[in-house]
Design an enzyme around this catalytic site. Structure first.
Site, PDB file in Angstrom:
ATOM      1  N   LYS A  48       1.029  -1.348  -0.119  1.00 38.55           N
ATOM      2  CA  LYS A  48      -0.163  -0.160   0.004  1.00 38.55           C
ATOM      3  C   LYS A  48       0.968   1.120  -0.058  1.00 38.55           C
ATOM      4  CE  LYS A  48      -4.243  -0.166   0.482  1.00 38.55           C
ATOM      5  NZ  LYS A  48      -5.328  -0.659  -0.416  1.00 38.55           N
ATOM      6  N   GLN A  94      28.595  20.905  -7.829  1.00 31.07           N
ATOM      7  CA  GLN A  94      29.018  19.530  -7.698  1.00 31.07           C
ATOM      8  C   GLN A  94      30.048  19.406  -6.623  1.00 31.07           C
ATOM      9  OE1 GLN A  94      28.647  21.006 -10.501  1.00 31.07           O
ATOM     10  NE2 GLN A  94      28.200  19.738 -12.141  1.00 31.07           N
ATOM     11  N   THR A 126      -3.085  -5.688   0.443  1.00 30.84           N
ATOM     12  CA  THR A 126      -2.611  -4.449   0.688  1.00 30.84           C
ATOM     13  C   THR A 126      -3.600  -3.435   1.633  1.00 30.84           C
ATOM     14  OG1 THR A 126      -3.793  -3.387  -1.197  1.00 30.84           O
ATOM     15  CG2 THR A 126      -1.724  -4.087  -1.661  1.00 30.84           C
ATOM     16  N   HIS A 137      18.104  27.903 -10.340  1.00 33.06           N
ATOM     17  CA  HIS A 137      18.849  29.268 -11.124  1.00 33.06           C
ATOM     18  C   HIS A 137      18.178  30.607 -10.825  1.00 33.06           C
ATOM     19  CE1 HIS A 137      21.017  26.387 -13.170  1.00 33.06           C
ATOM     20  NE2 HIS A 137      20.011  25.975 -13.972  1.00 33.06           N
ATOM     21  N   ARG A 188      27.364  34.536  -7.768  1.00 33.87           N
ATOM     22  CA  ARG A 188      25.960  34.287  -8.045  1.00 33.87           C
ATOM     23  C   ARG A 188      25.312  33.745  -6.853  1.00 33.87           C
ATOM     24  NH1 ARG A 188      26.249  28.077 -11.038  1.00 33.87           N
ATOM     25  NH2 ARG A 188      27.202  27.378  -9.044  1.00 33.87           N
TER      26      ARG A 188
END
Ligand SMILES: O=c1[nH]c(=O)c2[nH]c(=O)[nH]c2[nH]1
Length: 291
Positions: free
Chosen positions: A12, A218, A57, A246, A175
């Site tokens: 479920k 990264q 379920t 962004h 940024r």
């Protein structure tokens, strides 16, 4: 040409469970979304529709609610382990179980500065998560969090990437860096203070995101995973999924205005998606932990 039944599971999905601990006037609530999945010898139902070994379920869902009454739910990892072991211990052909739990946070509403006893507001989108997998006598726990949205308004650069005929992105030495963290970490064993380990892993990742001067998302990803592994011996592997949310500086020159990284368009799509695994050299075999 032979045809066979491959890997399969059933259960479920997304049982919504809220419990209220009423043992004192200061109520405590837990808000969970629980998914169950059972594995084992299930060829009879797939091949012939013979349901003798199929724990419905609907019963799995009922078990979640009954277990929440029969003992305190506790930490999501403990609740998941209890459920998984119940399912695998109860029916001979059910030899494996995977329980996924998301925990939704609630904060007490402050009333005249004092946390209310039984009124709450949703903490936000962030979820604490766990995936408990049992196969036979063994168990694996992968815990984490989802949708932890973070932003730093400086301390992030991105340059030095190759430029081909399709490259338009400007290099930047300042940024906004923003993401919604999905992190999952695998435990070495089950002998863990789950609440403390979660709180510490979360703290370590946030502090790393904030403190690291980033040259790429990264690099931030690796640093976050590495920091958890360095400080938390109970964890042997961290997997991160980081959408790059962004923020583009808006060109205000048509209005004769400068923009010194003060006014941004927060784009919602497309987004970069940075994903990676950080693990110990001697990490234990994951078995079915991630399956
Ligand atoms: O941190 C980043 N990594 C990338 O791989 C990438 N690609 C991109 O367009 N912007 C960024 N930012």
């Amino acid at each position: 040409m032979g045809i066979t039944l491959g890997p399969n599971q059933y259960g479920k999905a997304e049982v919504r469970l809220v419990t209220v601990d009423r043992s004192s006037a200061v109520h405590r609530i837990k808000d969970l979304t629980v998914s169950t999945a059972l594995r084992g010898e299930l060829s009879a139902t797939h091949l012939r529709g013979d349901n003798e070994g199929v724990l419905a379920t609907d019963t799995q869902k009922n078990t979640v609610y009954a277990f929440a009454k029969q003992a305190p739910v506790g930490e999501i990892e403990e609740f998941g382990l209890r459920l998984a072991r119940h399912f695998t211990g109860s029916f001979e052909n059910i030899t494996g179980a995977r329980i996924l739990i998301d925990e939704h946070g609630w904060d007490r509403i402050p009333v005249q500065g004092k946390p209310h006893e039984h009124a709450f507001s949703r903490s936000g989108d962030e979820k604490r998560t766990t995936a408990v997998t049992v196969r036979g006598e063994r168990a694996w726990v992968v815990s984490g969090l989802r949708d932890l949205v973070v932003l730093k308004s400086t301390g992030s650069e991105f340059h030095g990437f190759p430029r081909d005929e399709y490259t338009t992105l400007a290099e930047t030495d300042d940024r906004i860096l923003a993401t919604a963290v999905t992190a999952r970490w695998r435990y070495r064993s089950l002998d863990v203070d789950w609440a403390k380990s979660f709180a510490e892993a979360r703290r370590i990742m946030l502090e790393t995101f904030a403190s690291l001067h980033s040259f790429s998302l990264q690099q931030t990803l690796y640093a976050m995973g590495e920091a958890v592994l360095k400080e938390r011996p109970e964890v042997c592997e961290v997997r991160l999924s980081l959408p790059n949310k962004h923020h583009f500086a808006v060109d205000l020159s048509p209005f004769g205005l400068p923009n010194d990284n003060e006014v941004f368009h927060a784009a919602d799509r497309p987004y970069g998606l940075i994903e990676g695994t950080v693990l110990r050299d001697d990490a234990e075999d994951p078995g079915p932990a991630w399956d």
